[in-house]
Structure formats: structure tokens, C-alpha cells
Enzyme design. Structure first.
Site, mmCIF file in Angstrom:
data_model
loop_
_atom_site.group_PDB
_atom_site.id
_atom_site.type_symbol
_atom_site.label_atom_id
_atom_site.label_comp_id
_atom_site.label_asym_id
_atom_site.label_seq_id
_atom_site.Cartn_x
_atom_site.Cartn_y
_atom_site.Cartn_z
ATOM 1 N N HIS A 165 23.030 -26.935 38.465
ATOM 2 C CA HIS A 165 22.142 -25.537 38.127
ATOM 3 C C HIS A 165 22.152 -24.609 39.174
ATOM 4 O O HIS A 165 21.210 -23.979 39.504
ATOM 5 C CB HIS A 165 21.200 -25.940 37.376
ATOM 6 C CG HIS A 165 21.053 -26.906 36.298
ATOM 7 N ND1 HIS A 165 21.154 -28.039 36.401
ATOM 8 C CD2 HIS A 165 21.033 -26.535 35.115
ATOM 9 C CE1 HIS A 165 21.199 -28.635 35.291
ATOM 10 N NE2 HIS A 165 21.180 -27.955 34.363
ATOM 11 N N HIS A 187 17.806 -33.693 31.073
ATOM 12 C CA HIS A 187 17.658 -33.468 32.392
ATOM 13 C C HIS A 187 16.537 -32.220 32.620
ATOM 14 O O HIS A 187 16.676 -31.741 33.784
ATOM 15 C CB HIS A 187 18.791 -33.739 33.386
ATOM 16 C CG HIS A 187 19.852 -32.482 32.871
ATOM 17 N ND1 HIS A 187 21.091 -32.954 32.734
ATOM 18 C CD2 HIS A 187 19.646 -31.298 32.655
ATOM 19 C CE1 HIS A 187 21.874 -31.493 32.578
ATOM 20 N NE2 HIS A 187 20.817 -30.723 32.332
ATOM 21 N N HIS A 211 18.259 -26.205 23.239
ATOM 22 C CA HIS A 211 17.536 -25.250 24.290
ATOM 23 C C HIS A 211 18.111 -24.163 24.388
ATOM 24 O O HIS A 211 19.496 -23.938 24.536
ATOM 25 C CB HIS A 211 16.971 -25.706 25.456
ATOM 26 C CG HIS A 211 17.955 -26.424 26.582
ATOM 27 N ND1 HIS A 211 19.177 -27.202 26.259
ATOM 28 C CD2 HIS A 211 18.218 -25.772 27.768
ATOM 29 C CE1 HIS A 211 19.860 -27.141 27.352
ATOM 30 N NE2 HIS A 211 19.306 -26.407 28.348
ATOM 31 N N GLU A 242 25.402 -28.392 26.981
ATOM 32 C CA GLU A 242 25.507 -29.566 27.930
ATOM 33 C C GLU A 242 25.580 -30.720 27.319
ATOM 34 O O GLU A 242 26.034 -31.718 27.808
ATOM 35 C CB GLU A 242 24.079 -29.638 28.560
ATOM 36 C CG GLU A 242 23.982 -28.450 29.620
ATOM 37 C CD GLU A 242 22.424 -28.592 30.179
ATOM 38 O OE1 GLU A 242 22.034 -27.911 31.111
ATOM 39 O OE2 GLU A 242 21.285 -29.349 29.529
#
Lengths: 280, 122
Positions: A59, A12, A194, A241
Site C-alpha cells: 500500500h 490485513h 471496505h 483485494e
């Protein structure tokens, strides 16, 4: 009776939204990503999906650390698009189904003992929106009703991978006990590798991403005892995540039919897509 | 596990965002979170110092924000990268700029380490 007809794992990454809104689908930088979603979107349409349960994380669009729920599920007919500080994206508000949400809430809390925060108002974040238009039509309005399901993967302590897997199993039973004939896609979002902070900013791990994509399909239970630290060491701190894909996978049969997969590693994040359904 | 940070911090270059760090950065992160509102972004652009005072930021926090020292804000100030990214909407910096600064590089140097350059929010 409700049925889960599709499982989708997807990244996402917010820049996907920037690219979508500025029509960069065919540029050399973005074609490898957007092309990957075309067959997925077609297939979801063929499956006649009416509802989507989206496991994602906010977020800092709507939720702040003063009070931070581990699991927060939307129960509304409409969810406005949030301003993440760069303005509001030109997308229709996400449409919900309050009755279906409250059915899931009752089942998950009372039968399966998941203690949820129920949200009657919720602003949509890129955690859900970045991949959403790549999977479902939104003109003039979204083609599916959505249940946004927000997981704390930001502020430790986080839920364990096994808990997220069990949540998926409970989701499946909860969907199947719904009296109406909803056809549900369950989406696990986030990742892949990431890291966005510290001197390790920019860490990516293609080998781990590809191993994860294999294991989520063929051997998901082998991922359930991986500690948070190991997810972070392999994929980067923010890549924890990826655990949210386990809820999607937990909602499917032990064996699955693989419909589609895509992987692209451009700048800061491994961008993965996997589309699955129950084994016939 | 450290009582101060809530984590062993054994992963090099990594400052896991624990409850303890979140507590330390609560005002800083709330300030950044407030920039979700367009009127707050305008107020910050008009008078950054006054806006940060209203948010109750310490002089250390204000200094680091104005210096765009994201490294210190994350490593020492309990800043969440997702919240600090919202500062980018008023400073015109995207995530790659924030990252390069934390790595002690220019954005150009950092981008040379990447496979493909993508346009980000900034």
C-alpha cells in the site's frame, strides 16, 4: 517434496497491527478479532508449517506508481519491515528462503507462463504484516520462512479473478515440484468489504462478506467471472483485494476441509478469516 | 469508459483509481509517498510549502494539501487514498478523519455511523 498443508484467507487491516503493538487483544473492541486467530495459529503450528507464501498487496510502502508491477515476488533471505509513515513496527525482519523463491520463480515463469517481477529487496507492508503475528510466532524470530507475493490491486487495470485463481493452481504444482520437504501454508489476504475514498467512504456489506466466505470454501469457481466493477459495487472499491483469496483457494483441492472461520465487522472493514486444508 | 478517467464512474461516490488518475496525481502521490522517510516528515513539518515546492506540486495541489481537502485531492487531483493517508502522520489525522472529510461530515458525525470505534494510525 514440497506440500501445501494449509490455506488461509485473512484480512490485513492496518489497525490490527496498532492493536497488536499496544496489547489490545483482550479489549471489548478487539477480542472478537484476536480470539478468532488463536485456534488458527495453534492449528498451523500442529501442521508443522515451515514456509508461507503470502499473496498480498503493498500500500505504498515499497512500490510506487511510476513503475507498477502486476505480480512481484520476493526472492531474498530477509525482508525488512517498512516505514509506512508512522514509524517501523517492532517486529523481526521477515525471513525468506531464496532457493525456494527462485524455484517458484523458475516454475511460474517457464512452466506456467506467469511473467513475474523478481524482487531481491522488498520492504514489508501491512498487507502481509497485519495478520502475520496472529498466525505465526515471531519471538525471538519468525517461525516460518516467507515468500512475499505482491499483487497490483491498487492501480487499474488489475489482474482478473480467473488469473489469480490460475496463479494459485500454478503455485500448487510449483510447490509440489520442489525437491525438499517444505510444508507450505498459502495465505490470501485483503478485504473484506471496505471503501476508503469518495462519499461512499465507509461502505461495508456484511451479507456479501458472508456469501463470499461461503463461496470461497464451497464454490470458488463461481467467483471467477465476477468483473472488477461488481466486486467494487458489492464490497467497496478497495474491497477488490478480496480477489487475492482466490490464489490461496486455487492452490487447494476442489473440495476442502474447513478448519476454522471468523468474521468481525467493527468500524471500516469486514474482517474475515478462513482456514482450510485439502480434502482428505 | 471515459478517456479522461479510464472508467465509467457509475458507482456513486466512487472514483476508481485508474492509470489515467494515477498519471494526473503522480507528483501529488510521490510527495505523499516520500513521507515514508522520517527525515522527509521532519522537513515537511519544518516548512511545508518549501517541501511541496521541491516535490513540484502545483499551487492548486499545495492549497488543497494545506487545507486538508482530501475530497478534492481524490476526486479531482488523482490522489490515491493509500498515499494521502501518509499525510496523516504529519497532520495527526487517521483514516476515519480523511473519510469523514470526503463525506462532508465531522469525524464525530462519521463515527456515529460505525459499529465499533477502533484506534488507528494517526
Amino acid at each position: 517434496m514440497g506440500k501445501i498443508v494449509a490455506g488461509v484467507g485473512t484480512s490485513h487491516v492496518p489497525s490490527i497491527g496498532v492493536a497488536y503493538d499496544t496489547n489490545q487483544q483482550l479489549t471489548p473492541e478487539w477480542k472478537p478479532l484476536f480470539d478468532g486467530y488463536i485456534p488458527a495459529k495453534e492449528w498451523l503450528k500442529e501442521k508443522g508449517v515451515t514456509h508461507a507464501i503470502v499473496i498480498y498487496n503493498d500500500h505504498g510502502t515499497d512500490f510506487f506508481f511510476d513503475k507498477y508491477p502486476t505480480f512481484a515476488m520476493g526472492a531474498a533471505d530477509e525482508y525488512p519491515i517498512g516505514d509506512e509513515s508512522f514509524g517501523v513496527r517492532d517486529l523481526p525482519s521477515v525471513k525468506g528462503d531464496t532457493d525456494f523463491s527462485f524455484h517458484l520463480a523458475n516454475e511460474l515463469v517457464l512452466k506456467h507462463e506467469f511473467d513475474l517481477t523478481i524482487c531481491q529487496e522488498m520492504l514489508m507492508d501491512h498487507g502481509l504484516l497485519a495478520p502475520y503475528p496472529l498466525l505465526f510466532d515471531h519471538e525471538p524470530d519468525w517461525s516460518v520462512k516467507t515468500v512475499p507475493f505482491n499483487v497490483n490491486v491498487l492501480q487499474h487495470p488489475l489482474p482478473t479473478p480467473r488469473r489469480l485463481w490460475k496463479l494459485g493452481q500454478a503455485m500448487r504444482q510449483s510447490v509440489e515440484s520442489y525437491p525438499e520437504d517444505v510444508r507450505v501454508a498459502i495465505l490470501g489476504t485483503g478485504g473484506l468489504s471496505h471503501q476508503l475514498h469518495g462519499t461512499r467512504f465507509g461502505h461495508m456489506n456484511e451479507a456479501w462478506d458472508k456469501e463470499f466466505l461461503d463461496r470461497i470454501e464451497d464454490d470458488p469457481e463461481s467467483l471467477l467471472d465476477i468483473p472488477h466493477d461488481v466486486w467494487m459495487e458489492r464490497g467497496g472499491a478497495e474491497a477488490v483485494e478480496m480477489m487475492m483469496w482466490l490464489t490461496m483457494r486455487g492452490a487447494l483441492t476442489p473440495e476442502v476441509t474447513k478448519i476454522h472461520r471468523n468474521y468481525y465487522l467493527p468500524m471500516l472493514t469486514g474482517m474475515g478469516l478462513t482456514v482450510l486444508e485439502d480434502a482428505a | 469508459m471515459s478517456k479522461e478517467t479510464g472508467h465509467s464512474d457509475h458507482i456513486p461516490g466512487t472514483h476508481v483509481f485508474t492509470g489515467q488518475r494515477s498519471k494526473r496525481g503522480l507528483k501529488l502521490n510521490r510527495f505523499a509517498f516520500s513521507l515514508n522517510q522520517a527525515s522527509n516528515r521532519e522537513a515537511y513539518l519544518q516548512d511545508a510549502e518549501a517541501y511541496m515546492d521541491n516535490c513540484g506540486l502545483s499551487s492548486w495541489e499545495k492549497e488543497k494539501v494545506l487545507a486538508r481537502d482530501y475530497k478534492s485531492l481524490v476526486e479531482e487531483g488523482g490522489g490515491s487514498i493509500y498515499m494521502l493517508l501518509k499525510l496523516g502522520s504529519v497532520t495527526g489525522e487517521g483514516l476515519a478523519s480523511l473519510g469523514a472529510q470526503q463525506r462532508g461530515e465531522t469525524k464525530e458525525e462519521f463515527m456515529q455511523t460505525r459499529n465499533v470505534a477502533l484506534k488507528e494510525n494517526e
